[in-house]
Design an enzyme around this catalytic site. Structure first.
Site, PDB file in Angstrom:
ATOM      1  N   ASP A 134     -13.155 -43.587 -33.222  1.00 19.80           N
ATOM      2  CA  ASP A 134     -12.637 -43.812 -31.835  1.00 19.80           C
ATOM      3  C   ASP A 134     -11.234 -43.579 -31.706  1.00 19.80           C
ATOM      4  OD1 ASP A 134     -13.189 -44.827 -29.374  1.00 19.80           O
ATOM      5  OD2 ASP A 134     -12.720 -46.823 -29.810  1.00 19.80           O
ATOM      6  N   CYS A 188     -36.320 -45.486 -24.986  1.00 17.87           N
ATOM      7  CA  CYS A 188     -36.059 -46.565 -24.031  1.00 17.87           C
ATOM      8  C   CYS A 188     -37.490 -46.790 -23.210  1.00 17.87           C
ATOM      9  CB  CYS A 188     -34.952 -45.994 -22.805  1.00 17.87           C
ATOM     10  SG  CYS A 188     -33.178 -46.223 -23.534  1.00 17.87           S
ATOM     11  N   CYS A 194     -31.117 -52.763 -18.796  1.00 19.58           N
ATOM     12  CA  CYS A 194     -29.552 -52.371 -18.845  1.00 19.58           C
ATOM     13  C   CYS A 194     -29.091 -52.217 -17.372  1.00 19.58           C
ATOM     14  CB  CYS A 194     -29.129 -51.602 -20.038  1.00 19.58           C
ATOM     15  SG  CYS A 194     -29.645 -50.062 -19.722  1.00 19.58           S
ATOM     16  N   CYS A 198     -26.215 -54.858 -15.153  1.00 23.16           N
ATOM     17  CA  CYS A 198     -24.897 -54.668 -14.835  1.00 23.16           C
ATOM     18  C   CYS A 198     -24.493 -55.218 -13.308  1.00 23.16           C
ATOM     19  CB  CYS A 198     -24.365 -52.914 -14.584  1.00 23.16           C
ATOM     20  SG  CYS A 198     -23.052 -52.369 -14.323  1.00 23.16           S
ATOM     21  N   CYS A 214     -17.142 -49.980 -14.162  1.00 24.44           N
ATOM     22  CA  CYS A 214     -17.518 -50.659 -15.411  1.00 24.44           C
ATOM     23  C   CYS A 214     -16.488 -51.635 -15.697  1.00 24.44           C
ATOM     24  CB  CYS A 214     -17.571 -49.737 -16.414  1.00 24.44           C
ATOM     25  SG  CYS A 214     -17.855 -50.470 -18.133  1.00 24.44           S
ATOM     26  N   CYS A 241     -17.409 -56.379 -21.495  1.00 28.25           N
ATOM     27  CA  CYS A 241     -18.578 -56.898 -20.736  1.00 28.25           C
ATOM     28  C   CYS A 241     -19.538 -56.570 -21.884  1.00 28.25           C
ATOM     29  CB  CYS A 241     -18.514 -56.130 -19.565  1.00 28.25           C
ATOM     30  SG  CYS A 241     -20.214 -56.777 -18.625  1.00 28.25           S
ATOM     31  N   CYS A 244     -24.920 -55.300 -20.474  1.00 28.91           N
ATOM     32  CA  CYS A 244     -25.894 -54.132 -20.409  1.00 28.91           C
ATOM     33  C   CYS A 244     -26.451 -53.965 -21.913  1.00 28.91           C
ATOM     34  CB  CYS A 244     -25.552 -52.618 -20.173  1.00 28.91           C
ATOM     35  SG  CYS A 244     -23.959 -52.043 -20.872  1.00 28.91           S
TER      36      CYS A 244
END
Length: 351
Positions: A134, A188, A194, A198, A214, A241, A244
């Site tokens: 990352d 999915c 999800c 949101c 977001c 957050c 989701c």
């Protein structure tokens, strides 16, 4: 020439011993065509994250970053929470911090394990290696999907059948030709939990995230004032957050990762009082968030976020500190404090 299966078997065993929940291997020219990076950038969905656009050619595929790479080892460490991440939604006096940031900085924990595995690989089979977590132009999620760890769900994050939406991802690139794993199929199905969860409608379509809407982006990456249209929807979220991620049905198969003590929530980060956050100065902020990924956003963004949560709290006891913050040296803090005061129907201070 591809490596012996015995090497990849030993590699995965070593990864497990080092604390990785999953390990898979992909070719270094692997791409994920479902969500092309160029299309996402062209739509402006990266917001002010200019670093995404600046090195897009390197980010698009591993060999764009390191042409000599032949294989990518994708790895995941579980941070599955012991408690429901949404349990504090109605606790207006506290701030909600995303699960991933309540313990030690995952960059340090994951990179330490990646380096140990990379050393083992070089000592065992030779070759050159580079490790990533990352902090470089590497698309960890598509690579993890290509390596069979899971699939990118409709919330755009990786979903695993064994670990749900709770995996920290890292990668090791190597010049070795390793035996690759099959990509993971999308599971999915028709689920859109999800998307519906949101609070700011940040998904223009399944598998597509508009970061500009977001809350994770707004509270962490965005440096300026939070757009007014999203402030009430933020509720008491002050850093990230989980909505989701938390509603994904695959989470029911995820085992709590409390065994990894590094990711256990720190008491002061599990449910911080808004009053304490609003009182933070820079030295205290650095002290409280030392060793946490939260430290990188700085005092001003954290207090800005806390001011918005205070405005959503309905708690008139926060008015005095908000009045002081309305004159803060940081305009993003002062702006958020003035908004909070207006929301609480309190008079603005003269400052």
């Amino acid at each position: 020439m591809t490596s012996e299966p015995s090497l990849t078997k030993a590699l995965k065993a070593q990864a497990k011993m080092l604390g990785f929940a999953d390990c898979g291997i992909a070719r270094a020219d692997a791409h994920d065509g479902r969500m092309p990076l160029g299309d996402w950038l062209a739509a402006g969905h990266h917001g002010t994250m200019d670093w995404m656009e600046g090195r897009a050619d390197q980010r698009a595929a591993p060999q764009g970053l390191w042409p000599n790479a032949r294989s990518v080892i994708a790895l995941g460490i579980s941070y599955a929470p012991a408690e429901d991440p949404l349990r504090l939604a109605d606790e207006s006096s506290v701030g909600r911090i995303s699960v991933y940031a309540q313990g030690a900085d995952y960059h340090d924990v994951v990179k330490r394990a990646l380096k140990a595995l990379a050393r083992w690989l070089v000592e065992t089979a030779g070759g050159e290696v580079k490790v990533f977590v990352d902090t470089a132009p590497v698309m960890e999620k598509p690579l993890a999907a290509a390596a069979g760890l899971g699939w990118q769900g409709k919330h755009s994050n990786l979903v695993s059948t064994g670990h749900g939406s709770w995996l920290f991802l890292g990668a090791i690139m190597t010049t070795l030709d390793l035996e690759v794993d099959a990509p993971h199929p999308d599971r999915c199905g028709s689920c859109d939990a999800c998307q519906r969860a949101c609070p700011t409608d940040a998904f223009p379509a399944p598998y597509r995230l508009d970061a500009r809407r977001c809350i994770s982006y707004l509270t962490i990456e965005h440096k300026g004032p939070i757009p007014h249209e999203f402030r009430r929807a933020m509720g008491n979220r002050i850093y990230g957050c989980d909505d989701c991620l938390a509603v994904c049905p695959w989470n029911k198969f995820a085992k709590n990762a409390a065994a990894n003590k590094a990711f256990a929530p720190r008491a002061e980060l599990a449910a911080p009082e808004l009053a304490d956050l609003l009182a933070l100065d820079d030295p205290t902020f650095r002290q409280v968030f030392a060793g946490s990924p939260i430290k990188r956003i700085g005092r001003d963004r954290m207090v800005r976020n806390a001011c918005i949560a205070a405005g959503n709290s309905g708690d008139a006891r926060l008015v005095p500190v908000l009045e002081r913050l309305a004159g803060d040296e940081s305009e993003v803090v002062a702006d958020a404090a003035r908004w909070a005061l207006a929301e609480l129907s309190a008079p603005l201070s003269a400052g």
